[in-house]
Write an enzyme that holds these catalytic residues in place. Structure first.
Site, short mmCIF file in Angstrom:
data_model
loop_
_atom_site.label_atom_id
_atom_site.label_comp_id
_atom_site.label_asym_id
_atom_site.label_seq_id
_atom_site.Cartn_x
_atom_site.Cartn_y
_atom_site.Cartn_z
N THR A 186 38.10 50.98 102.45
CA THR A 186 39.23 50.69 103.33
C THR A 186 38.69 50.07 104.62
O THR A 186 37.52 50.28 104.96
CB THR A 186 40.03 51.95 103.71
OG1 THR A 186 39.18 52.78 104.49
CG2 THR A 186 40.49 52.69 102.48
N GLU A 331 44.05 53.70 99.28
CA GLU A 331 43.91 55.06 98.74
C GLU A 331 44.92 55.33 97.63
O GLU A 331 44.89 56.37 97.00
CB GLU A 331 44.12 56.09 99.88
CG GLU A 331 42.97 56.16 100.87
CD GLU A 331 43.10 55.16 102.02
OE1 GLU A 331 43.84 54.17 101.87
OE2 GLU A 331 42.46 55.37 103.06
N LYS A 439 55.37 55.11 122.40
CA LYS A 439 56.12 56.26 122.92
C LYS A 439 56.62 55.92 124.31
O LYS A 439 55.85 55.73 125.23
CB LYS A 439 55.22 57.50 122.98
CG LYS A 439 54.99 58.09 121.60
CD LYS A 439 53.67 58.80 121.49
CE LYS A 439 53.00 58.45 120.19
NZ LYS A 439 51.67 57.86 120.31
N TRP A 444 60.54 57.24 120.52
CA TRP A 444 59.62 56.37 119.79
C TRP A 444 60.25 55.00 119.60
O TRP A 444 61.43 54.89 119.25
CB TRP A 444 59.32 56.95 118.41
CG TRP A 444 58.37 58.09 118.43
CD1 TRP A 444 58.01 58.84 119.53
CD2 TRP A 444 57.66 58.63 117.32
NE1 TRP A 444 57.12 59.80 119.16
CE2 TRP A 444 56.88 59.70 117.81
CE3 TRP A 444 57.58 58.32 115.97
CZ2 TRP A 444 56.06 60.47 116.98
CZ3 TRP A 444 56.77 59.07 115.15
CH2 TRP A 444 56.01 60.13 115.65
P1 ADP Z 1 44.08 49.72 105.86
O1 ADP Z 1 44.83 51.03 105.86
O2 ADP Z 1 42.65 49.90 105.98
O3 ADP Z 1 44.70 48.65 106.70
P2 ADP Z 1 45.27 49.08 103.36
O4 ADP Z 1 45.20 47.72 102.84
O5 ADP Z 1 45.04 50.19 102.44
O6 ADP Z 1 44.20 49.13 104.41
O7 ADP Z 1 46.60 49.22 104.15
C1 ADP Z 1 47.55 50.23 103.94
C2 ADP Z 1 48.51 50.25 105.07
O8 ADP Z 1 49.15 48.99 105.24
C3 ADP Z 1 49.64 51.22 104.89
O9 ADP Z 1 49.27 52.53 105.20
C4 ADP Z 1 50.68 50.66 105.84
O10 ADP Z 1 50.43 51.04 107.17
C5 ADP Z 1 50.46 49.18 105.74
N1 ADP Z 1 51.43 48.59 104.82
C6 ADP Z 1 51.25 48.24 103.54
N2 ADP Z 1 52.38 47.70 103.02
C7 ADP Z 1 53.30 47.72 103.99
C8 ADP Z 1 54.67 47.32 104.10
N3 ADP Z 1 55.33 46.77 103.09
N4 ADP Z 1 55.31 47.52 105.28
C9 ADP Z 1 54.66 48.09 106.33
N5 ADP Z 1 53.38 48.47 106.30
C10 ADP Z 1 52.70 48.30 105.15
#
Ligand code: ADP
Length: 542
Positions: A186, A331, A439, A444
């Site tokens: 990640t 994950e 915040k 929020w």
């Molecule tokens: P990282 O967490 O390291 O950026 P990931 O590629 O695993 O890598 O990203 C997952 C995160 O991306 C999610 O936890 C979320 O915050 C964001 N995410 C993924 N898809 C969406 C979506 N459709 N809308 C909003 N956020 C998203």
């Protein structure tokens, strides 16, 4: 009493065996690093994956040894997907967009034994190979005559010569389906990067669920273009689901610009494409400026970050393409939710339908979700209460590779780091990542909501909202904006654009025009970097 059904391990090798036998003529088309278009079929993929398997066995690698790739989306990468995992080794897709020092750190942490790389990444490999202490074999994904002399990389092989010297007969081994099949680090927004380690079983179940009609709906009639990189959570599992359904696959290689992607969609008659919003932003800009239309594209899955409403409308209203807004993470292999409508939504007014489409969607069978409050108490599915989103299921991690960071689970649930609402129909909507929430005065503000309004302004190409320290309100939102080339908008005009679209206290205090918003290796906005860029910034009147 046990059931009396055959017990067969769910193994990735069965996918390519199936595709060869049942969809042997279905095409796999790739734009190559070399610039030309390569075209063959699942039959060819299967044969060459078996050559890869023999070639790996010839290197005397142990079961579960890691074979890394630094590669774009293409047919050779696909062969490694099946060849590496099929033999029981672990495919480790390195992200070439990371800093070379991070690549070194990750390759050493993963203890990679082999590195297969596209020629575009030769400069990176030249720079890092001597520091990658566990890698014994370097393979350039090219023909033997394309291998440059004097690279300084010890024992560098050409992929074609390497696999070409091995037969295409191979019997895939059988082993425990819980064995590791692939791994992905990640982005490591906190601390060092951590790896999710997928298993054959998790990958197979994920591929089955991902192909379902209310997920990505993949079939033998589809022509699928994964623009999402194969080094980003296995291109969201699309290569596996495609082999499982016999869908034609089209790979863009390194050419991710709007013009190249559009041309590939048209020339290969793509029906389904997948990518992050930034990629589609480039393609829509190209189409708008050239007044272009799609002739075959029916749907596109957009995820990785929130899809701006303006993008859903543009695809849907201007081009007749259905957007499947999807959410997931490394994950989670990555599929969590996909936004497809239920029967009851079909007759709705389009504005009402749009409200549903904007959400990140319903849980795919296999992913259980809940939202919890500050004390860990479960919150209602009323579409209003928002809290930390937790998930569990057979393709959600139980621990990071080598136990990094300790157990990530809370009572068996994985905390996603996202803040969300879930409505009575089960549609989840991300309001923010926990660390991005602003915040203000005890309330929020969702940075995504603030960005979405700005993105709907015709002069705005990209917008990122962050909270800035405020002596009275704790934090106030400001929006960093990149203007579309040739378009103009002033700070005052943009702030006025928020009137009536959001609550007054949620309107950003300031607009900062920037040349570019820093993007991470997977095309996501890097707010930490943006904050660093704006460290000397002061809110007006503070
Ligand atoms: P990282 O967490 O390291 O950026 P990931 O590629 O695993 O890598 O990203 C997952 C995160 O991306 C999610 O936890 C979320 O915050 C964001 N995410 C993924 N898809 C969406 C979506 N459709 N809308 C909003 N956020 C998203």
């Amino acid at each position: 009493m046990l059931g009396l059904m055959q017990s067969q391990q769910l193994l990735i090798s069965s996918l390519i065996e199936f595709a060869e036998r049942h969809h042997g003529e279905a095409e796999v088309v790739s734009r190559r690093v070399e610039g030309d278009i390569h075209r063959y079929t699942y039959k060819g993929v299967a044969q060459r994956s078996r050559q890869v398997a023999n070639a790996l066995d010839g290197m005397n690698l142990a079961f579960s040894d890691r074979v890394a790739t630094l590669a774009w989306n293409g047919y050779r990468h696909l062969e490694l997907y099946f060849g590496v995992s099929g033999t029981g080794r672990v495919l480790h897709t390195l992200n070439p967009r990371l800093h070379p020092d991070q690549i070194v750190w990750i390759a050493n942490h993963a203890e990679d034994q082999v590195l297969c790389f596209d020629m575009s990444f030769l400069p990176i490999v030249k720079a890092v190979h001597s520091r990658c202490t566990t890698i014994k074999h370097f393979v350039a994904l090219c023909d033997a005559d394309k291998l440059p002399p004097d690279t300084g990389i010890p024992g560098l092989l050409s992929y074609e010569a390497w696999i070409g010297s091995h037969p295409s007969e191979y019997k895939w081994p059988e082993f425990d389906e819980n064995s590791a099949s692939s791994m992905c680090y990640t982005s490591g927004t906190t601390g060092n990067p951590k790896a999710a380690l997928y298993s054959h079983r998790s990958t197979m179940i994920h591929a089955l669920a991902g192909a379902l009609p209310d997920a990505l709906s993949m079939s033998a009639r589809d022509c699928v273009l994964p623009v999402v990189p194969m080094f980003h959570v296995n291109a969201w599992g699309l290569p596996y689901s495609a082999a499982m359904t016999g869908a034609k696959l089209v790979f863009p290689g390194p050419a991710m610009d709007g013009k190249s992607i559009f041309e590939l969609i048209e020339s290969e008659r793509v029906s389904f494409a997948a990518g992050v919003p930034t990629v589609w932003q480039m393609m829509l800009a190209h189409m708008q400026s050239g007044k272009l239309r799609f002739s075959t594209l029916k749907r596109t899955v957009i995820g990785g970050s929130a899809c701006p409403p303006a993008m859903i409308t543009a695809f849907n209203d201007d081009y007749g393409v259905e957007v499947l807004h999807a959410w997931g993470m490394t994950e989670m292999s990555p599929l969590g939710t996909v936004c497809t409508l239920k029967n009851k939504h079909l007759e709705m007014e389009s504005a009402e339908k749009m409200k549903v489409r904007l959400k990140q969607g319903r849980g795919v069978f296999g992913v259980d979700m809940k939202i919890v409050g500050d004390e860990g108490e479960e919150l209602p599915w009323d579409g209003k209460a928002y809290g930390d989103l937790l998930v569990k299921g057979p393709w959600v991690i139980s621990a990071y590779f080598k136990g990094e960071g300790g157990s990530p689970l809370v009572d068996g649930w994985f905390p996603t780091g996202d803040v969300a609402t879930i409505d009575p129909d089960g549609y989840m909507q991300i309001t923010d990542r926990s660390k991005d929430v602003i915040k203000s005065g005890g309330e929020w503000i969702s940075s995504i909501d603030v960005e979405n309004v700005a993105m709907a302004h015709p002069a705005v190409a990209m917008a990122a909202c962050i909270g800035m320290k405020h002596p009275k309100w704790d934090e106030r939102p400001v929006i960093a904006v990149v203007k579309k080339p040739g378009s103009e908008v002033t700070r005052e005009e943009l702030i006025a654009f928020y009137e009536g679209k959001t609550a007054k206290w949620q309107i950003p205090d300031d607009v900062i025009f920037v040349e570019a918003i820093p993007l991470g290796g997977t095309g996501k906005m890097q707010k930490v970097k943006l904050r660093e860029m704006l460290q000397d910034y002061k809110l007006p009147g503070v």
